[in-house]
Each structure stands twice: as C-alpha cells, then as structure tokens.
Motif scaffolding. Structure first.
Motif, PDB file in Angstrom:
ATOM      1  N   SER A 107       0.823  -1.211   0.000  1.00 40.50           N
ATOM      2  CA  SER A 107       0.000   0.000   0.000  1.00 40.50           C
ATOM      3  C   SER A 107       0.855   1.258   0.000  1.00 40.50           C
ATOM      4  O   SER A 107       0.506   2.260  -0.619  1.00 40.50           O
ATOM      5  CB  SER A 107      -0.949  -0.016   1.192  1.00 40.50           C
ATOM      6  OG  SER A 107      -0.218   0.150   2.371  1.00 40.50           O
ATOM      7  N   ALA A 108       2.001   1.197   0.678  1.00 37.29           N
ATOM      8  CA  ALA A 108       2.824   2.400   0.747  1.00 37.29           C
ATOM      9  C   ALA A 108       3.318   2.815  -0.629  1.00 37.29           C
ATOM     10  O   ALA A 108       3.391   4.003  -0.942  1.00 37.29           O
ATOM     11  CB  ALA A 108       4.011   2.174   1.680  1.00 37.29           C
ATOM     12  N   THR A 109       3.652   1.849  -1.458  1.00 35.27           N
ATOM     13  CA  THR A 109       4.162   2.208  -2.778  1.00 35.27           C
ATOM     14  C   THR A 109       3.036   2.329  -3.796  1.00 35.27           C
ATOM     15  O   THR A 109       3.148   3.059  -4.768  1.00 35.27           O
ATOM     16  CB  THR A 109       5.179   1.162  -3.267  1.00 35.27           C
ATOM     17  OG1 THR A 109       4.652  -0.134  -3.024  1.00 35.27           O
ATOM     18  CG2 THR A 109       6.490   1.319  -2.549  1.00 35.27           C
ATOM     19  N   LYS A 110       1.968   1.609  -3.555  1.00 35.75           N
ATOM     20  CA  LYS A 110       0.834   1.708  -4.470  1.00 35.75           C
ATOM     21  C   LYS A 110       0.268   3.116  -4.425  1.00 35.75           C
ATOM     22  O   LYS A 110      -0.048   3.719  -5.439  1.00 35.75           O
ATOM     23  CB  LYS A 110      -0.229   0.677  -4.089  1.00 35.75           C
ATOM     24  CG  LYS A 110      -1.260   0.470  -5.170  1.00 35.75           C
ATOM     25  CD  LYS A 110      -2.025  -0.812  -4.947  1.00 35.75           C
ATOM     26  CE  LYS A 110      -3.186  -0.578  -4.021  1.00 35.75           C
ATOM     27  NZ  LYS A 110      -3.858  -1.827  -3.667  1.00 35.75           N
ATOM     28  N   ASN A 111       0.132   3.616  -3.217  1.00 29.37           N
ATOM     29  CA  ASN A 111      -0.401   4.963  -3.069  1.00 29.37           C
ATOM     30  C   ASN A 111       0.738   5.946  -2.829  1.00 29.37           C
ATOM     31  O   ASN A 111       0.678   6.778  -1.929  1.00 29.37           O
ATOM     32  CB  ASN A 111      -1.373   5.012  -1.882  1.00 29.37           C
ATOM     33  CG  ASN A 111      -2.411   3.939  -1.994  1.00 29.37           C
ATOM     34  OD1 ASN A 111      -2.986   3.740  -3.054  1.00 29.37           O
ATOM     35  ND2 ASN A 111      -2.644   3.215  -0.896  1.00 29.37           N
ATOM     36  N   TRP A 112       1.746   5.811  -3.587  1.00 30.06           N
ATOM     37  CA  TRP A 112       2.936   6.621  -3.377  1.00 30.06           C
ATOM     38  C   TRP A 112       2.654   8.094  -3.634  1.00 30.06           C
ATOM     39  O   TRP A 112       1.944   8.459  -4.558  1.00 30.06           O
ATOM     40  CB  TRP A 112       4.038   6.133  -4.315  1.00 30.06           C
ATOM     41  CG  TRP A 112       5.294   6.910  -4.193  1.00 30.06           C
ATOM     42  CD1 TRP A 112       5.727   7.906  -5.013  1.00 30.06           C
ATOM     43  CD2 TRP A 112       6.282   6.773  -3.169  1.00 30.06           C
ATOM     44  NE1 TRP A 112       6.927   8.381  -4.556  1.00 30.06           N
ATOM     45  CE2 TRP A 112       7.293   7.713  -3.431  1.00 30.06           C
ATOM     46  CE3 TRP A 112       6.406   5.944  -2.065  1.00 30.06           C
ATOM     47  CZ2 TRP A 112       8.417   7.848  -2.620  1.00 30.06           C
ATOM     48  CZ3 TRP A 112       7.513   6.080  -1.266  1.00 30.06           C
ATOM     49  CH2 TRP A 112       8.510   7.025  -1.547  1.00 30.06           C
ATOM     50  N   ASN A 113       3.219   8.937  -2.778  1.00 31.88           N
ATOM     51  CA  ASN A 113       3.276  10.360  -3.106  1.00 31.88           C
ATOM     52  C   ASN A 113       4.575  10.919  -2.559  1.00 31.88           C
ATOM     53  O   ASN A 113       5.292  10.259  -1.821  1.00 31.88           O
ATOM     54  CB  ASN A 113       2.045  11.093  -2.569  1.00 31.88           C
ATOM     55  CG  ASN A 113       2.028  11.136  -1.062  1.00 31.88           C
ATOM     56  OD1 ASN A 113       2.947  11.647  -0.437  1.00 31.88           O
ATOM     57  ND2 ASN A 113       0.985  10.574  -0.456  1.00 31.88           N
ATOM     58  N   ARG A 114       4.837  12.128  -2.933  1.00 35.55           N
ATOM     59  CA  ARG A 114       6.148  12.704  -2.649  1.00 35.55           C
ATOM     60  C   ARG A 114       6.434  12.863  -1.165  1.00 35.55           C
ATOM     61  O   ARG A 114       7.581  13.057  -0.764  1.00 35.55           O
ATOM     62  CB  ARG A 114       6.264  14.065  -3.312  1.00 35.55           C
ATOM     63  CG  ARG A 114       6.207  14.020  -4.812  1.00 35.55           C
ATOM     64  CD  ARG A 114       6.477  15.391  -5.370  1.00 35.55           C
ATOM     65  NE  ARG A 114       7.865  15.775  -5.176  1.00 35.55           N
ATOM     66  CZ  ARG A 114       8.777  15.709  -6.127  1.00 35.55           C
ATOM     67  NH1 ARG A 114       8.454  15.293  -7.318  1.00 35.55           N
ATOM     68  NH2 ARG A 114      10.020  16.078  -5.891  1.00 35.55           N
TER      69      ARG A 114
END
Lengths: 146, 591
Positions: A107-114
């Motif tokens: 989930s952390a990388t799937k919903n990645w943001n800056r």
C-alpha cells in the motif's frame, strides 16, 4: 511536496529530500523497528541504501532482522524507490525469486506520493508482515538470502 | 578520536556511550553490557543495528561501519538467549572472559530448567498463561477499535484466548512490557491489596517469586508465543490428570487449593465487590482459572508458589513442576482490574483519552470511578510521570501517533506529565462531566441535534481557537481571558504582512473567521475580503470563552481530519457553538 505558510506547494528536490532522510536515519528518529542508511557514505547521489526491518513480534518474523537494498532512482521521490529484500522472506508483496518488492502490492508504494519516504516504505513492509495474508506464511530459515 | 554514540533500545530508551572511533564492535558491546541503562544486556544477546545493517562483525571498528562522528544512533536489539547461541555468532572469537554481568542471565536460565525438565515441559516458563489472560480479560478494554492491540481488547476472555495473535499483540505493547518489567510497580500493586498482602505475608515463597523480574519477563515472553502457550496448556492438562491418578494426589491438590487459591480468589472478589457488575468479571476469571486446570471442575491448584511446588508437589508426582505458580502472580492484576472495572468494562481511560473509544456518557462516570481507585491512580501516576512510557504508548498506537503528528502541540501536551496528571484528576473529570451533562441539555433546548457529527464540528472549531490561543500563551496555560486578536494572531499577522497583506484590521477579521489558519485566511482575503475587524464585537463573538479545564484541550488531537472540515465551516452560530463546545470536548474523546 510541502506547503508554505502562504499555501503554495513547493516541490522538494530529490537530493534535499534524501539528505533529510539520511539525517533522520543517522539520528535514529522515527520508528524503532526499522533502520536505514546509505550503503556507501560517500555516495553523493544518495542512490543505494541499506534498509533493515526488525520482524514484528507475534509473527513468524519475530526476532528476525531483514536486510533490504533500496535504490532511489533519479525520479525519486516522484516515483517510489526500488526495494529488494536481501534476506529471504515469504511475503505476498515480494517476488519469491528475486526478492523485489512489487510496488502494486504494497500500500505504501501503491499509493505513493512525494511526502512518503524510505522510512514509510519500511514501516509499511513491516506492517504488511503482520497482515492476515502474511502472518501465517511459513518463512524460510533465518539467514538465507535471495 | 573519542565519539559519543546514542544507543536506542527497543523499549524506546535512549542513552549515550562514549567510545573511540577505532573501538571494535566487541568493545562497544562490552561498554553497553557494562552500562546499567541497557539493563546490563549480555554481549552475546546484543544485536546492534546501524543504518539498516547489523553490526555483526565483531572485529570491525566503528569507523569501518561509518560511525565516525557524534550523534550517530545505534539501535540495540536484545535477541533471545536461545537465538544467540544458535546464531552463527562470531562472538566467541573475540569475547574476553565474561564479566559477572554477562553470566548472570545465563545462570538464571540454567536455574530454571530444573523446574521445567522434570515436568516435561518444553517451555521455560513457570507461569500460567490463563492467569495472565484473566488479567487481560479483566482489563477488558474497549470494543471500539479492534485494530488496536492495547486499546481495543476483545470484550471477553474467551475470544482473547482463542486469538493468540491478539494476545501477543497485547503482551507486546510497550505499556504492558514496561508494566511487567517494573518489579517495583508489580510489588506496589500487590501491596495495595490488603488480602493479597496477607497472603503474601503468610507465603514468603510466593512473594519471593513475584519479586523475581526474570520470572515475570520469561512468562511474558511465553505469552508472546502462541504455540508455546498452547504447548503449555497441553502439558498442564496432562500433569493434572496424572496427579489425580496418583494415590493421595487429589488431596494434595485440594489442600493446595484451600491454602492458596481460595484466599486468592477471596482477595480478588473483594477487590471488585463494590462494583455492581464486577461479579461477572470475576465469574469469568474463575471460570478461566478452571479451564486452566484442564477443564476439570476443580479450580487451578497450581496456584501455589513455586517453592511449594518443588517441596509439596514434587513429593507427590514427578510431573508437577510443569505448571506452577502463575496464578498468584497474575491475580493481583485481576484484583486490581476487577476493582477498577465497572459495568461493561468500557472504562478504559486510554480509550477515552485517546481519540478512540466509543464510550458514551456513563463511561465517563466509570472512568472517574476507576481513576478514583487508589491503585489505578497510582498506576496512572507512574505512567504519567514517566514520559518515556507515554512516548511508548503514543508510538504504539497508530491513531495517537497520527494525532500527535498532525498536532505537534498535542504531542507536547502528552509529553508533559503535569498536564497529564491534571487531565486524569478525577475531580477535573467530574466537573467536566457535569459540564457535559448540562451542555447536552442546553444543546437539546436550542434544538441542536446533539449528534456526534455536529458536535465534532463545533468542537474542533473551538479547538482551533484554543490552539491559536495556547500558542500565544507561551506557558501553555489555558487561561480564560480572551486575548485581543491582534495579540493572539500576532504570528499569523506577521506572516500575512510578510506576504503583502498589510491591511491589519482586514487581516484580523479574516484570521478570526478562519480561526487563525493562515492558508485559509489568505484564500478568504483573496476571494472575499471580510470587513475590517472592530475591537469589541467580533472579538466577543468569534472567540468562545476558552475553558480553563485542561480536558478541553486534551482531545484536541482527536481529529485532524475533522479539523479541516471545521475550519471551513463559518462560525455563524457562535452562541450555539459556545454551548456545544465543552460537551464535545468530552464526547470527542469517546468517539
């Protein structure tokens, strides 16, 4: 991306963000159960990072220490870094052959943001270790590597 | 070159050691082992982690690992003793003659097996899981948030027992750990219960056992491991049935029960007597104790002290040692919690304090009652005066964490022991309750639906104001004199000025409307500039009197998400808002 008091959004350049993360890792802020740092302290491009996750208690991972290699591409932090397990692990979001973390399944990388960083990926992975899908998976013997 | 290195332990504790940059890892570990801050962690149990790597090559020096200047932090993880020996430890190569410190835990572990081996129990524990679970069941926190191990234990014992993961989650929560790692605390808990004290006085062995932190620790470790726990339970069953088959064995069991278990039960029941529905809790406690005894109708006879185990029981049966002594250790908890438990056990102060919890008004009352219990208040005090522990609790609760991250001020608040103490003061709570009560009445009278949604809205509006107020009151005193807005929004005004909005009266009224949120104030100034601020009127209307009760501030963290929504809600009905706010203050805590 950060907001100034004036409400503008500022895009923090790659190296600034990574330097910030580096400082955080050296000072040992943040989560106790994870740790990360540059592979080579002289790496001016801050590309290669070591990561470590202490297995969450109450799971098969309890007491284990997983080593990872994190590669921050030039596009970081616009895109998440490549994360690869060095220690062998059996997890749904990790490719069983290469140890690469599949971005689409974490989930952390799937919903990645800056605003996210290495630390969030590591804590995300650790949380994933406790998830229902993962906590019961049998784990290879400790000390094996991919 | 001498450097100082911060050592951060898995408990969250941080301490500094001095070393030279050429010190090898062996030397570093030795220094740590000699440092009482690490609990004199034996060298071979230490795992040092720095920048994502295990510093496992003992012959390498700090500088080899890139630890060359001050302010580096090394994480220290204690591995279990067993693991250390199994691991391909390079330690022996370089280990010097072990210091007495190092050998101490070793002798301890080897001392234990005498008990376990004869019982045929593979787990190195002398602790009954059930009793611990009783305790947990009695603590029986809040059913609101299931994801949270510490604050949301399942409502009944059985569920907990069937769910080892949850169990271990609870046991692993830093709060539990620090509780159980603190022998003094355990002791004082014990001493606070007169019956328990009596029992301890008449059974010195029992007291001795409880004083052994190692024992406690080990039992905790066992609790953490679901399979070990199951194993333990099986062994206990077996041992019991064997004893019953021995001639005279049953009598011995009964004697033991009468001598130790019964008074213990008494102590427990009396502890919780004054609460209407504690009987249920206690019933379940004893029921569980029974189940601990292999489902036999007989209460768990193994509730004797470890020494009585070795003397009495050993003579009867060879298998007796497998399960000893744990119930007494845990019962004080049960008594404590039993005494504190009210009604449906929704009274977890944490749940109320933190954003969690679905408790309603009655819970508040329960909480107060609970807090008035001297034992609890002592525990609270212990907790409160230990910022470290608070920190642990914070960091183990994702919700709280989020909260504190969103509101640095709140984090500060939580870190202030004095503040927490005031917050937990039963008197304060009570007056808060009264306020809430009357507010609810008022709110209804005004035709405001007192639904949580609305309440949350109004509340956070107030919160915003409070925040900006307390910012200015540098001491963090929540005093009630409204400060003139120029003063209150000094910083915000400054930044507005810096950005080129130099019409201060207009700025102030924009800030007032947005409760000090500069971003929104700018939006407002750009889209729809408000009328210039006039001294009295707007000050009075948009700054609801900030209650001096610290409780009001406590839930501030509760909803950072809500914050957003409120800020935008225009402070149109200020009079209502004022009515509703204090109520929300408490309600917020609960939902």
């Amino acid at each position: 991306m950060q907001r100034t008091p004036a409400g503008e959004t500022v895009i923090v350049p790659r190296n600034f963000k990574l330097l910030e993360e580096l400082e955080g890792s050296e000072k040992g802020h943040g989560d106790m159960a994870i740790s990360y740092g540059l592979v080579d302290p002289g790496d001016t491009f801050l590309r290669e990072w070591n990561g470590g996750i202490l297995g969450p208690p109450g799971t098969y991972h309890d007491g284990r220490f997983y080593e990872l290699r994190i590669t921050c591409t030039d596009n970081y932090p616009a895109e998440p870094p490549t994360v690869k397990f060095i220690s062998k692990i059996n997890m749904t979001c990790v490719d069983p052959r290469s140890g690469l973390v599949q971005h689409s399944r974490l989930s952390a990388t799937k919903n990645w943001n800056r605003n996210l960083g290495i630390e969030q990926i590591l804590t995300g992975l650790r949380r994933e270790m406790c998830s229902d899908a993962n906590r019961r998976l049998r784990q290879p013997a400790e000390g094996l590597t991919f | 070159m001498e450097i100082s290195i911060k050592i951060r332990m898995s408990t969250g504790k941080v301490f500094e050691i001095k070393a030279s940059s050429s010190s090898t890892m062996t030397q570093i570990k030795q220094i740590i082992a000699n440092d009482s801050n690490s609990g004199n962690c034996a060298v071979e149990r230490q795992r040092l982690i720095h920048k994502g790597r295990i510093l496992n090559d003992d012959s390498k020096s700090c500088s080899d690992y890139g630890i060359t200047d001050n302010s580096h932090t090394i994480h220290l993880v204690k591995s279990s003793a067993k693991k250390a020996s199994a691991a391909p430890a390079p330690a022996p190569v370089s280990t010097t003659s072990p210091s007495p410190v190092q050998s101490a835990p070793a002798t301890n572990t080897s001392g234990q097996p005498t008990n376990t081996a004869s019982g045929g129990n593979s787990n190195q524990n002398s602790f009954d899981p059930f009793s611990m679970m009783n305790m947990m069941g009695d603590m029986n926190m809040n059913n609101g948030n299931d994801n949270n191990p510490l604050f949301g234990a399942p409502p009944n014992m059985e569920e907990l027992m069937n769910n080892p993961e949850q169990m271990s989650a609870i046991m692993n929560s830093p709060m539990m750990q620090s509780l159980t790692n603190n022998p003094d605390f355990m002791r004082s808990m014990m001493e606070n219960n007169p019956q328990m004290r009596q029992l301890l006085d008449s059974n010195p062995e029992l007291r001795h056992m409880l004083d052994d932190p190692e024992l406690m620790r080990r039992s905790m470790e066992m609790m953490r491991d679901p399979s070990a726990m199951r194993n333990m339970m099986r062994n206990q069953d077996l041992a019991l049935s064997q004893i019953e088959n021995m001639p005279g064995g049953f009598n011995a069991l009964r004697n033991m029960y009468e001598d130790v278990q019964a008074p213990m039960m008494d102590a427990m029941v009396n502890g919780g007597r004054d609460n209407s529905s504690t009987s249920t809790t206690n019933a379940s406690t004893s029921e569980n104790a029974n189940r601990g005894a292999a489902g036999a109708a007989m209460p768990n006879p193994w509730a004797s002290s470890s020494s009585s185990n070795s003397s009495t029981t050993n003579s009867n049966t060879p298998s007796s040692n497998s399960s000893n002594s744990s119930t007494p250790a845990a019962n004080p908890f049960a008594a404590m919690m039993g005494g504190a438990n009210n009604g449906n056990n929704n009274s977890n102060p944490w749940a109320n304090m933190g954003a969690g919890g679905n408790g309603q008004m009655p819970n508040m009352e329960q909480t107060i009652q609970m807090l008035e219990n001297p034992m609890i208040s002592q525990m609270m005090n212990d907790l409160m005066s230990n910022p470290q522990m608070m920190q642990n609790i914070m960091s183990s609760n994702p919700m709280l964490q989020q909260m504190t991250q969103a509101n640095p001020q709140v984090a500060q608040m939580f870190n202030n022991p004095d503040f927490m103490r005031t917050m937990m003061d039963p008197n304060n709570l009570r007056s808060m309750m009264q306020m809430q009560n009357s507010m609810q009445g008022m709110g209804l009278g005004n035709g405001i639906p007192s639904s949580n949604g609305n309440a949350g809205l109004d509340f956070s509006t107030m919160l915003n104001q409070m925040q900006s107020t307390s910012l200015q009151n540098s001491g963090g005193n929540f005093n009630s004199n409204p400060v003139p807005p120029e003063q209150r929004f000094r910083m915000q005004l400054q930044s507005l000025n810096d950005m080129g909005f130099d019409d201060n009266p207009v700025n102030i009224s924009a800030l007032l409307q947005t409760h000090g949120n500069v971003n929104r104030a700018i939006d407002l100034l750009l889209t729809n500039p408000p009328a210039p601020y006039q001294q009295q009127s707007s000050a009075a209307s948009s700054v609801p009197s900030v209650s001096s009760n610290p409780w009001a501030a406590a839930p501030a963290p509760s909803d950072s998400a809500n914050d957003e929504s409120q800020v935008s809600s225009p402070p149109s009905d200020n009079s209502n808002e004022e009515d509703a706010t204090p109520k929300n203050a408490t309600e917020k805590k609960n939902d």
